[in-house]
Design an enzyme around this catalytic site. Structure first.
Site, PDB file in Angstrom:
ATOM      1  CB  CYS A 398      -0.981  -0.052   1.164  1.00 15.69           C
ATOM      2  SG  CYS A 398      -2.454   0.914   0.850  1.00 15.69           S
ATOM      3  CG  HIS A 525      -3.478  -3.665   3.176  1.00 11.26           C
ATOM      4  ND1 HIS A 525      -2.428  -3.217   3.938  1.00 11.26           N
ATOM      5  CD2 HIS A 525      -4.136  -2.550   2.759  1.00 11.26           C
ATOM      6  CE1 HIS A 525      -2.452  -1.886   3.992  1.00 11.26           C
ATOM      7  NE2 HIS A 525      -3.478  -1.470   3.280  1.00 11.26           N
ATOM      8  CD  GLU A 527      -1.253  -6.490   5.109  1.00  8.52           C
ATOM      9  OE1 GLU A 527      -0.896  -6.742   3.930  1.00  8.52           O
ATOM     10  OE2 GLU A 527      -1.439  -5.330   5.533  1.00  8.52           O
TER      11      GLU A 527
END
Ligand code: GLN
Length: 603
Positions: A398, A525, A527
């Protein structure tokens, strides 16, 4: 529908979230379909406006919900996909009741905490519990509800009252209360003390809730006489008292619960003993064993805002961990405060500045995570420049991706003034600009949030291969700014490639530098969708590149971590024994990774 409520007593930070996730996983391993709800008794409607440095990271869901980080734990442990409604807050409940009141739905009645708020809580739980979260049709079998905070908090009173009524309504055999408590050991005498638990159970009872199971945090397993005493004073059968003693990492917690037959106790309370099978945690156990025995370090520099709270980057750390385990590497996080890399730090604190640079230079890979606000931006840009020029594996997430474009524009295109308009609205080279999806005027509505699709533009880029040669990928977003589509041609000519874009081709999602071993920037993102055993593709790429096994990983990507591990094993250099620099034991945060302690409190 059966309900398991997890409450916490004595102190906060006992690992209720991990306990709730582990119970969920254990029940899932018994063949049941499990969903989860987190109750946060704060007034914020959601976690979106809360500082990650105070409260831990804001977790983002597919539907764009900005929620408490415990939902991340549930999703990771149960491999489920939750919705914003799975996170209940006081703010949400009051808002729904007040909205109803304004519409006149209460027909002139006085609107009160009991029964209106308490009814709204119960209706919410019942409605959300029935929504499937595992991609299958039909309602789940069990809903695990975690009540945030500690018993006795003023804020949680309406929830306790509602849950007391709820347990009565659904009746015995459908509701099981697990109370997580603390059994401290006084170092002088070394005795396990039951009094705090007794008090907190008494508190729970006085509020109308009766615990069925006690889960006691302690350093070691509870002694028999301590269990007997707890049983006697708390009116909980001894076989329903489990100890959550300290373990090397949180993956052990479901195993700990299984070994103490917590599933039997819970299933018995829920009248499910005959419906469930013996828990099958074979894969989980094998992965935990692998994790325990990792020796070869992989050092990743996390260049973020300085923070004492590793929870601020929880999902990023977990994603790094999943990837490291898949590559059979022991993850070592080097926390580098971005500000310390800047020139101003050289003047103000030369030692700190030098230490930061030496950590960065000693790492095998560099990660610049997401962020808001301009503090440390210049330091992040310097770290990216270092990674790019020295061919150090790099992942920018990001803001990290946006800054990698800014850095490239400045250094390679010679646009010295290049910047994101987030930090310099007047820049003559705005390579990152405000590109909201929602309202341009209303702060709350300007974020591009939740799952969006990225289409790969070229088949032979590293990211497409890491994603298993997919044509597209859905990942979660949380940002307002994006790479300026009017500048991409110029940037691409100079060598940076935008290999992933949205369906319109206007939004740049993935950037790669083909001349570099691993230089990856993602606007999303990744993750948030990484799971134990299913590491996120681009994190896997980073760890693999940092460990010198990217090729092997690319060859086998998309086939799960077992295949991967076999593929990687051949290329793995022999272990040099690594000196532990301290193991964190906190259950939530960076706990299960080794770290330089720069940004982490271990316990
Ligand atoms: N601040 C940047 C934006 O709003 C990046 C956000 C992030 O990293 N999550 O676009």
């Amino acid at each position: 529908m059966k309900y398991v409520l997890v409450t916490g007593g004595v102190v906060s930070g006992l690992g209720k979230g991990v306990t709730a996730s582990s119970i969920g996983l254990l029940l899932q391993a018994c063949g049941l379909r499990v969903t989860s709800i987190k109750i946060d008794p704060y007034l914020n409607t959601d976690a979106g406006t809360m500082s990650p440095f105070e409260h831990g990271e804001v977790f983002v869901l597919d539907d764009g919900g900005e929620v408490d980080l415990d939902l991340g734990n549930y999703e990771r442990f149960l491999d489920s996909t939750l919705t914003r409604d799975n996170n209940i807050t006081t703010g949400k409940i009051y808002q729904s009741v007040i909205d109803k009141e304004r519409k006149g739905d209460y027909l002139g009645k006085t609107v009160q905490v009991v029964p209106h708020i308490t009814d709204a809580i119960q209706e919410w739980i019942e409605r959300v519990a029935n929504v499937p979260v595992d991609g299958k049709e039909g309602s789940p079998d069990v809903c695990v509800i975690e009540l945030g905070g500690t018993i006795g908090d003023i804020e949680s009173m309406p929830f306790i009252e509602a849950l007391g009524q709820f347990s009565y309504r659904v009746g015995p055999g459908n509701f099981c209360l697990v109370h997580v408590s603390l059994v401290p050991v006084l170092s002088v005498v070394g005795e396990q003390k039951t009094k705090p638990t007794q008090h907190s159970v008494r508190g729970l009872r006085s509020l109308g809730l009766t615990p069925n199971i006690l889960a006691c945090r302690s350093t070691k397993a509870l002694e028999d006489n301590v269990k007997a005493k707890l049983s006697q004073f708390c009116h909980v059968p001894e076989e329903n008292i489990v100890t959550l003693y300290d373990v090397p990492n949180i993956w052990h917690v479901p195993l700990l619960l299984r070994d103490q037959k917590a599933h039997d106790a819970i299933l018995k309370e829920l009248n499910l003993l005959c419906n469930a099978m013996d828990p099958d945690l074979t894969e989980w156990t094998a992965r935990t064993r692998v994790y325990d025995t990792l020796q070869d370090p992989v050092r990743i520099a996390m260049v973020g805002k300085y923070t004492g709270l590793s929870d601020s980057y929880l999902s990023v750390l977990k994603a790094l961990l999943h990837a490291s385990v898949a590559c059979r590497r022991k993850l070592v996080i080097e926390w580098v405060a971005a500000c310390d890399l800047e020139e101003t730090a050289m003047v103000e604190a030369p030692n700190v500045h030098m230490a930061a640079w030496s950590l960065l230079k000693g790492s095998d890979g560099i990660l610049v995570p997401g962020g808001f606000g301009d503090r440390g931006v210049q330091g992040k840009i310097l770290a990216i420049k270092y990674a790019r020029e020295n061919k150090v594996p790099f992942l920018g997430i990001c803001l990290g991706m946006q800054l990698s474009v800014v850095e490239f524009a400045r250094s390679v295109l010679g646009l010295h003034d290049a910047n994101s308009t987030e930090f310099d609205p007047e820049t003559s080279s705005p390579c990152v600009i405000f590109m909201p999806e929602g309202s341009k005027t209303h702060m709350g509505g300007t974020m591009r949030l939740g799952s969006r699709r990225t289409y790969f533009q070229v088949a032979d880029c590293i990211s497409a291969k890491l994603y298993g040669n997919a044509k597209f990928v859905d990942e979660r977003h949380r940002h307002r700014y994006e790479v300026n589509p009017d500048m991409t041609t110029e940037i691409e000519k100079a060598g940076l490639s935008f290999v992933g874009k949205d369906e319109t081709g206007r939004r740049m999602e993935i950037v790669e530098l083909p001349s570099h071993p691993y230089f990856m920037g993602v606007q999303f993102h990744p993750e948030f969708k990484s799971r134990p055993g299913k590491p996120s593709a681009v994190f896997l790429g980073l760890i693999a590149a940092a460990s010198g096994c990217l090729e092997a990983v690319v060859r086998t990507s998309g086939q799960g971590d077992k295949v991967l591990a076999n593929g990687v094993a051949n290329g793995t250099p022999k272990a040099k024994v690594y000196q532990n620099r301290g193991v964190g034991r906190s259950w939530r945060g960076a706990p299960d990774v080794y770290s330089n302690g720069n940004g982490i409190h271990h316990d």
